[in-house]
Motif scaffolding. Sequence first.
Motif, PDB file in Angstrom:
ATOM      1  N   GLU B  52       1.574  -0.168   2.950  1.00  0.00           N
ATOM      2  CA  GLU B  52       0.985  -1.447   2.558  1.00  0.00           C
ATOM      3  C   GLU B  52       0.491  -1.395   1.124  1.00  0.00           C
ATOM      4  O   GLU B  52       0.390  -0.322   0.528  1.00  0.00           O
ATOM      5  N   PHE B  53       0.211  -2.576   0.598  1.00  0.00           N
ATOM      6  CA  PHE B  53      -0.407  -2.666  -0.717  1.00  0.00           C
ATOM      7  C   PHE B  53      -1.863  -3.065  -0.519  1.00  0.00           C
ATOM      8  O   PHE B  53      -2.151  -4.078   0.117  1.00  0.00           O
ATOM      9  N   ARG B  54      -2.744  -2.234  -1.054  1.00  0.00           N
ATOM     10  CA  ARG B  54      -4.165  -2.485  -0.782  1.00  0.00           C
ATOM     11  C   ARG B  54      -4.758  -3.530  -1.709  1.00  0.00           C
ATOM     12  O   ARG B  54      -5.804  -4.102  -1.415  1.00  0.00           O
ATOM     13  N   LYS B  55      -4.129  -3.738  -2.859  1.00  0.00           N
ATOM     14  CA  LYS B  55      -4.672  -4.730  -3.805  1.00  0.00           C
ATOM     15  C   LYS B  55      -3.628  -5.772  -4.137  1.00  0.00           C
ATOM     16  O   LYS B  55      -2.549  -5.449  -4.627  1.00  0.00           O
ATOM     17  N   PHE B  56      -4.001  -7.009  -3.897  1.00  0.00           N
ATOM     18  CA  PHE B  56      -3.122  -8.105  -4.299  1.00  0.00           C
ATOM     19  C   PHE B  56      -3.956  -9.369  -4.355  1.00  0.00           C
ATOM     20  O   PHE B  56      -5.089  -9.409  -3.866  1.00  0.00           O
ATOM     21  N   ASP B  75       0.472 -11.912  -6.142  1.00  0.00           N
ATOM     22  CA  ASP B  75       0.630 -10.878  -7.168  1.00  0.00           C
ATOM     23  C   ASP B  75       0.128  -9.558  -6.603  1.00  0.00           C
ATOM     24  O   ASP B  75      -0.971  -9.479  -6.077  1.00  0.00           O
ATOM     25  N   ILE B  76       0.945  -8.554  -6.723  1.00  0.00           N
ATOM     26  CA  ILE B  76       0.648  -7.266  -6.094  1.00  0.00           C
ATOM     27  C   ILE B  76       0.429  -6.190  -7.142  1.00  0.00           C
ATOM     28  O   ILE B  76       1.229  -6.055  -8.071  1.00  0.00           O
ATOM     29  N   ASP B  77      -0.648  -5.427  -6.952  1.00  0.00           N
ATOM     30  CA  ASP B  77      -0.948  -4.303  -7.832  1.00  0.00           C
ATOM     31  C   ASP B  77      -0.183  -3.078  -7.306  1.00  0.00           C
ATOM     32  O   ASP B  77      -0.534  -2.514  -6.279  1.00  0.00           O
ATOM     33  N   MET B  78       0.867  -2.697  -8.020  1.00  0.00           N
ATOM     34  CA  MET B  78       1.762  -1.672  -7.496  1.00  0.00           C
ATOM     35  C   MET B  78       1.088  -0.312  -7.324  1.00  0.00           C
ATOM     36  O   MET B  78       1.471   0.469  -6.456  1.00  0.00           O
ATOM     37  N   ALA B  79       0.087  -0.036  -8.161  1.00  0.00           N
ATOM     38  CA  ALA B  79      -0.581   1.266  -8.066  1.00  0.00           C
ATOM     39  C   ALA B  79      -1.389   1.371  -6.771  1.00  0.00           C
ATOM     40  O   ALA B  79      -1.803   2.451  -6.372  1.00  0.00           O
ATOM     41  N   SER B  80      -1.611   0.247  -6.101  1.00  0.00           N
ATOM     42  CA  SER B  80      -2.428   0.259  -4.883  1.00  0.00           C
ATOM     43  C   SER B  80      -1.588   0.562  -3.644  1.00  0.00           C
ATOM     44  O   SER B  80      -2.044   0.402  -2.523  1.00  0.00           O
ATOM     45  N   ASP B  82       0.191   2.187  -0.527  1.00  0.00           N
ATOM     46  CA  ASP B  82       0.016   3.279   0.429  1.00  0.00           C
ATOM     47  C   ASP B  82       1.346   3.387   1.171  1.00  0.00           C
ATOM     48  O   ASP B  82       1.664   2.561   2.006  1.00  0.00           O
ATOM     49  N   ALA B  83       2.116   4.414   0.831  1.00  0.00           N
ATOM     50  CA  ALA B  83       3.455   4.546   1.420  1.00  0.00           C
ATOM     51  C   ALA B  83       3.456   5.458   2.635  1.00  0.00           C
ATOM     52  O   ALA B  83       4.508   5.866   3.094  1.00  0.00           O
ATOM     53  N   GLY B  84       2.286   5.809   3.144  1.00  0.00           N
ATOM     54  CA  GLY B  84       2.234   6.553   4.398  1.00  0.00           C
ATOM     55  C   GLY B  84       1.643   7.949   4.284  1.00  0.00           C
ATOM     56  O   GLY B  84       1.176   8.505   5.254  1.00  0.00           O
ATOM     57  N   ALA B  86      -0.164  10.974   1.156  1.00  0.00           N
ATOM     58  CA  ALA B  86      -0.578  11.218  -0.224  1.00  0.00           C
ATOM     59  C   ALA B  86       0.625  11.639  -1.074  1.00  0.00           C
ATOM     60  O   ALA B  86       0.790  11.201  -2.210  1.00  0.00           O
ATOM     61  N   GLU B  87       1.476  12.474  -0.480  1.00  0.00           N
ATOM     62  CA  GLU B  87       2.649  12.960  -1.196  1.00  0.00           C
ATOM     63  C   GLU B  87       3.592  11.802  -1.547  1.00  0.00           C
ATOM     64  O   GLU B  87       4.108  11.711  -2.662  1.00  0.00           O
ATOM     65  N   ALA B  88       3.780  10.898  -0.592  1.00  0.00           N
ATOM     66  CA  ALA B  88       4.654   9.752  -0.826  1.00  0.00           C
ATOM     67  C   ALA B  88       4.033   8.816  -1.864  1.00  0.00           C
ATOM     68  O   ALA B  88       4.730   8.294  -2.735  1.00  0.00           O
ATOM     69  N   ASN B  89       2.722   8.624  -1.804  1.00  0.00           N
ATOM     70  CA  ASN B  89       2.065   7.723  -2.753  1.00  0.00           C
ATOM     71  C   ASN B  89       2.256   8.192  -4.180  1.00  0.00           C
ATOM     72  O   ASN B  89       2.475   7.381  -5.088  1.00  0.00           O
ATOM     73  N   GLU B  90       2.152   9.507  -4.368  1.00  0.00           N
ATOM     74  CA  GLU B  90       2.336  10.063  -5.698  1.00  0.00           C
ATOM     75  C   GLU B  90       3.755   9.808  -6.192  1.00  0.00           C
ATOM     76  O   GLU B  90       3.973   9.483  -7.344  1.00  0.00           O
ATOM     77  N   GLU B  91       4.696   9.967  -5.275  1.00  0.00           N
ATOM     78  CA  GLU B  91       6.104   9.835  -5.628  1.00  0.00           C
ATOM     79  C   GLU B  91       6.481   8.391  -5.978  1.00  0.00           C
ATOM     80  O   GLU B  91       7.129   8.147  -6.988  1.00  0.00           O
ATOM     81  N   VAL B  92       6.062   7.439  -5.155  1.00  0.00           N
ATOM     82  CA  VAL B  92       6.619   6.091  -5.296  1.00  0.00           C
ATOM     83  C   VAL B  92       6.075   5.287  -6.471  1.00  0.00           C
ATOM     84  O   VAL B  92       6.663   4.281  -6.844  1.00  0.00           O
ATOM     85  N   VAL B  93       4.962   5.730  -7.055  1.00  0.00           N
ATOM     86  CA  VAL B  93       4.517   5.024  -8.266  1.00  0.00           C
ATOM     87  C   VAL B  93       5.303   5.534  -9.483  1.00  0.00           C
ATOM     88  O   VAL B  93       5.246   4.954 -10.559  1.00  0.00           O
ATOM     89  N   GLY B  94       6.061   6.603  -9.287  1.00  0.00           N
ATOM     90  CA  GLY B  94       6.793   7.232 -10.391  1.00  0.00           C
ATOM     91  C   GLY B  94       8.048   6.484 -10.812  1.00  0.00           C
ATOM     92  O   GLY B  94       8.427   5.469 -10.216  1.00  0.00           O
ATOM     93  N   LYS B  95       8.686   7.021 -11.830  1.00  0.00           N
ATOM     94  CA  LYS B  95       9.828   6.366 -12.489  1.00  0.00           C
ATOM     95  C   LYS B  95      10.960   5.964 -11.551  1.00  0.00           C
ATOM     96  O   LYS B  95      11.533   4.899 -11.675  1.00  0.00           O
ATOM     97  N   ASN B  96      11.302   6.855 -10.601  1.00  0.00           N
ATOM     98  CA  ASN B  96      12.437   6.571  -9.723  1.00  0.00           C
ATOM     99  C   ASN B  96      12.180   5.419  -8.764  1.00  0.00           C
ATOM    100  O   ASN B  96      13.109   4.845  -8.220  1.00  0.00           O
ATOM    101  N   TRP B  97      10.911   5.134  -8.535  1.00  0.00           N
ATOM    102  CA  TRP B  97      10.586   4.103  -7.547  1.00  0.00           C
ATOM    103  C   TRP B  97      10.035   2.867  -8.249  1.00  0.00           C
ATOM    104  O   TRP B  97      10.770   2.135  -8.878  1.00  0.00           O
ATOM    105  N   PHE B  98       8.731   2.648  -8.184  1.00  0.00           N
ATOM    106  CA  PHE B  98       8.203   1.390  -8.737  1.00  0.00           C
ATOM    107  C   PHE B  98       7.860   1.479 -10.211  1.00  0.00           C
ATOM    108  O   PHE B  98       7.640   0.468 -10.858  1.00  0.00           O
ATOM    109  N   ASN B  99       7.785   2.677 -10.738  1.00  0.00           N
ATOM    110  CA  ASN B  99       7.423   2.863 -12.127  1.00  0.00           C
ATOM    111  C   ASN B  99       6.198   1.998 -12.463  1.00  0.00           C
ATOM    112  O   ASN B  99       6.243   1.114 -13.322  1.00  0.00           O
TER     113      ASN B  99
END
Lengths: 188, 191
Positions: B52-56, B75-80, B82-84, B86-99
């Motif tokens: 989920e996205f915690r901030k929008f 409007d959704i704050d992408m940094a917020s 929660d992809a399930g 901690a490891e996934a959260n770190e990954e999905v804000v990165g370049k390959n995912w939502f950047n």
Amino acid sequence: MPRSAAAGSYTTTAVALHWLVALGVFGAFSLGLYMHELPLSPTKLKLYSYHKWAGVTIFLLALIRLAWRATHPAPPLPDHMPRWQRMAANATHHLLYVLIVAIPLTGWLMSSAKGFQTVWFGVLPLPDLLDKNKDLGDTLALVHKTLNLSMAALVSAHVGAALKHHLVDRDDVLARMLPFVNNKKVAQ
Amino acid sequence: MIRTTAVALASLIFAGATASGTASAAEVGPVQIDQSRVAFVSKQMGVPIDGEFRKFSAQLSFDPAKPEAGRARIDIDMASIDAGSAEANEEVVGKNWFNARQFPTAGFVSTGVRPLGGGKFEVAGTLTIRDKTREVLAPFTMTAQAASVQFDGSFVINRADFGIGQGVWADFDTVANEVQINFKLVAAAKK
Ligand code: HEM
Ligand code: HEM
């Protein structure tokens, strides 16, 4: 003559189950240690799934093994063994039985608590027995790991004892658990 | 006068259709973010994973009597995210995912709403994630409570359409292309 406790041997089924489970445990154990250290990648996600599928398979084999054992007594230990060795052997075997059930069970519970359901071979979803709870998930991961390390220690002792029986005592304890061996010949 | 009667009648019919008893919201008030949710379900190795996205933030204007005039903007704050884990959260804000550094927000802007009957509607709009904008259609229901109105809906996007999951993640055998988006928006009922 078919293999049986009365004949001083394990049944063929007991031997097959022992080695299937042992093989599975070695595989799942090494995979578990390896995958855990990987950085997140598609490979890591695949290996986690394979580990879980293998672990659930071992769980089922372990249950079958227990049911088989409950209905097919083990052959008696050789007469030359002192009391403490018999007690140690019995305790180790009991603990190993407990662990091959408890380890997959904690893996399953951990996965539920971490919010990653287990879908056996990508086909059969296992029910999540726990709700998602990060702290509980972390605790269960630690329990899973600790039980695994305990099992590694016990298996080392178990293997050491089996080799000692074979090489030092020269009895038939190892042979009667080996497949394709005609014990009567080995035991003379 | 005729308009008021029509609205009152429509609200009555709507109240009956959703069987919620007290439905009388002719239009909705501000969105109650703390009770609302923008969530998604992705599939990893065939296993559904909740996120989920915690901030929008969300703005709605909707009148079940005139659904066509409804509008929504989220409007959704992408940094917020929660992809399930901690490891996934770190990954999905990165370049390959939502950047998320380069594309900090994603957004949905409606272009139209149409009634589907039986208390159901469908909103059309544009969804922008990263630097990609796509048309989406999302069916939703409206449920009126005593002091609020709740909108629930879901739709499926293909992550590849938005360039979500590139590089080693680009093929779909570990993470499926289809991602289900579920939203629940609660707004104060305007009397
Ligand atoms: C006899 C069967 C199993 C054995 C021998 C085994 C062994 C292991 C080992 C050695 C680790 C590494 C622990 C660490 O380094 O932290 C591990 C981790 C793990 N196991 Fe198992 N496991 C078994 C069954 C299962 C099952 C059935 C599941 C789930 C359905 C499971 C899920 C996991 C998970 C998710 C981890 C990673 C924990 C983490 O990332 O912290 N395991 N396992
Ligand atoms: C993860 C690996 C293993 C597990 C969980 C395991 C478990 C067990 C258990 C529970 C028994 C008792 C059977 C019974 O009396 O009902 C047993 C017996 C035995 N195991 Fe293992 N074992 C493992 C690996 C090995 C290995 C690698 C060896 C090879 C040296 C071995 C050799 C034996 C032998 C010789 C017996 C028969 C003991 C006797 O005749 O009383 N095991 N094992």
